[in-house]
Motif scaffolding. Sequence first.
Motif, PDB file in Angstrom:
ATOM      1  N   HIS A 137       1.167   3.500  -2.104  1.00 16.56           N
ATOM      2  CA  HIS A 137       0.908   2.500  -3.129  1.00 16.56           C
ATOM      3  C   HIS A 137       2.165   2.296  -3.989  1.00 16.56           C
ATOM      4  O   HIS A 137       2.622   1.170  -4.202  1.00 16.56           O
ATOM      5  CB  HIS A 137      -0.245   3.010  -3.996  1.00 16.56           C
ATOM      6  N   TYR A 154       5.115   0.445  -2.063  1.00 12.67           N
ATOM      7  CA  TYR A 154       5.023  -1.018  -1.950  1.00 12.67           C
ATOM      8  C   TYR A 154       5.422  -1.684  -3.261  1.00 12.67           C
ATOM      9  O   TYR A 154       6.081  -2.715  -3.282  1.00 12.67           O
ATOM     10  CB  TYR A 154       3.605  -1.441  -1.577  1.00 12.67           C
ATOM     11  N   ARG A 155       5.004  -1.076  -4.370  1.00 11.43           N
ATOM     12  CA  ARG A 155       5.299  -1.697  -5.660  1.00 11.43           C
ATOM     13  C   ARG A 155       6.783  -1.601  -6.015  1.00 11.43           C
ATOM     14  O   ARG A 155       7.384  -2.575  -6.449  1.00 11.43           O
ATOM     15  CB  ARG A 155       4.402  -1.125  -6.752  1.00 11.43           C
ATOM     16  N   ASN A 164       8.789  -3.980  -3.733  1.00  9.39           N
ATOM     17  CA  ASN A 164       8.699  -5.396  -4.065  1.00  9.39           C
ATOM     18  C   ASN A 164       9.364  -5.759  -5.389  1.00  9.39           C
ATOM     19  O   ASN A 164       9.719  -6.900  -5.612  1.00  9.39           O
ATOM     20  CB  ASN A 164       7.232  -5.836  -4.074  1.00  9.39           C
ATOM     21  N   GLU A 220       1.577  -6.049   0.359  1.00  7.58           N
ATOM     22  CA  GLU A 220       1.129  -4.692   0.036  1.00  7.58           C
ATOM     23  C   GLU A 220       0.020  -4.232   0.959  1.00  7.58           C
ATOM     24  O   GLU A 220      -0.771  -5.025   1.448  1.00  7.58           O
ATOM     25  CB  GLU A 220       0.639  -4.666  -1.419  1.00  7.58           C
ATOM     26  N   ASP A 221      -0.023  -2.925   1.192  1.00  5.26           N
ATOM     27  CA  ASP A 221      -1.066  -2.310   2.022  1.00  5.26           C
ATOM     28  C   ASP A 221      -1.188  -2.939   3.402  1.00  5.26           C
ATOM     29  O   ASP A 221      -2.279  -3.105   3.938  1.00  5.26           O
ATOM     30  CB  ASP A 221      -2.422  -2.360   1.301  1.00  5.26           C
ATOM     31  N   THR A 222      -0.057  -3.339   3.952  1.00  7.33           N
ATOM     32  CA  THR A 222      -0.054  -3.906   5.290  1.00  7.33           C
ATOM     33  C   THR A 222       0.848  -3.052   6.165  1.00  7.33           C
ATOM     34  O   THR A 222       1.993  -2.811   5.811  1.00  7.33           O
ATOM     35  CB  THR A 222       0.469  -5.354   5.260  1.00  7.33           C
ATOM     36  N   LYS A 235       8.501  -3.524   8.916  1.00  5.42           N
ATOM     37  CA  LYS A 235       7.699  -4.259   7.932  1.00  5.42           C
ATOM     38  C   LYS A 235       8.571  -5.241   7.162  1.00  5.42           C
ATOM     39  O   LYS A 235       8.177  -6.356   6.867  1.00  5.42           O
ATOM     40  CB  LYS A 235       7.058  -3.295   6.950  1.00  5.42           C
TER      41      LYS A 235
END
Length: 335
Positions: free
Chosen positions: A149, A152-153, A156, A165-167, A192
């Motif tokens: 979590h 991703y933050r 980005n 996110e969460d992919t 990704k």
Amino acid sequence: MNTAGPAATAIGDQPVLSFVVPCYNEAANIRALHKRICAVMAARPETWECICVNDGSRDETLAVLTALHEEDPRVRVIDLSRNFGKEAALTAGLDHAQGAAAIPLDADLQDPPELVPELVAHWRAGYDVVNAVRLSRKGESLIKRASAHAFYRVFNRISKVPIPEDTGDFRLLSRPVLDALRQLPERRRFMKGLFAWVGFRTTSVSYHRAPRQAGQTTWSYVRLWRFALDGILSFSDAPLRIASYLGLVVSLMSFLYALNLLVQTLLFGNPVKGYPSLMVALLFLGGVQLMALGIIGEYLARVYDEGKGRPIYLVRRIADTDNGRASIRAPSARE
Ligand code: UDP
Ligand code: MG
């Protein structure tokens, strides 16, 4: 025949969908995955192939894959010469995909093939990339979920190209996207990020991520940390900027401190004091310099890696389909 949407039917011998499965010590999962794919695709009009990349497994994975290929020639096996890591294995699979669209899947059944009809429906509606977003991640520790979590933050915030996110890697990629990906020559492949970098019309569907069916994850925290670092350093130069800003702030502070010292000396003379402040300044500056050097070093190491220009992966053997019949061959020079 279904003619709705782009390349809805097979072109010549080419399948419509290519499943791409990187496999590292997945002997216990492959047959189950194949069964689930067959069950889903039995009700669908699209022809398909399943490209399994054996990423230098140490267990029976290759034997299972080869046997499966002989039973079902839609299963194609790319046997890499050693373990190159998931990103390289995925690249190998996507490079060999012949379909009008490809869907990367984890071998451990964490990515449900049952979602495929939904992915395909969005593709037919004109999207080039259909991401599968995880609503939940069962069977994963709190620390792993929290760190994912956070990653991703942070990513980005500082990357020029945001990643959804969460992919994970589970998504549908259309032929134009696959062709675009083949043009990206970098060796350190943070897939990704690359998927996001190429752009194209993108949408997403959501699903609940199942726990790993059998076996153990090979992603230790150290490996995940390196992976996260690779991702950030490949897609952002913010750390370099942080180093320069930090340098600027420190120089400003030292200038103010010098000014302060000057005033004090002029007003009160120069009693021999200041060993603690000297040490603090010295150690602090030393630390900042080392950190900045470290950051530059990380980028330099990557430039060095890219400069060597080694291939991303090497193929030992390919179990391919020749006129609908299973066959095993050595890779051609192009592969
Ligand atoms: N994998 C691979 N090479 C590696 C490590 C993993 O091809 O060096 C494959 C693995 O077989 C699986 C996928 O990558 O299909 C995801 O790995 P894993 O399930 O261990 O990761 P997690 O789901 O825990 O992130
Ligand atoms: Mg997994």
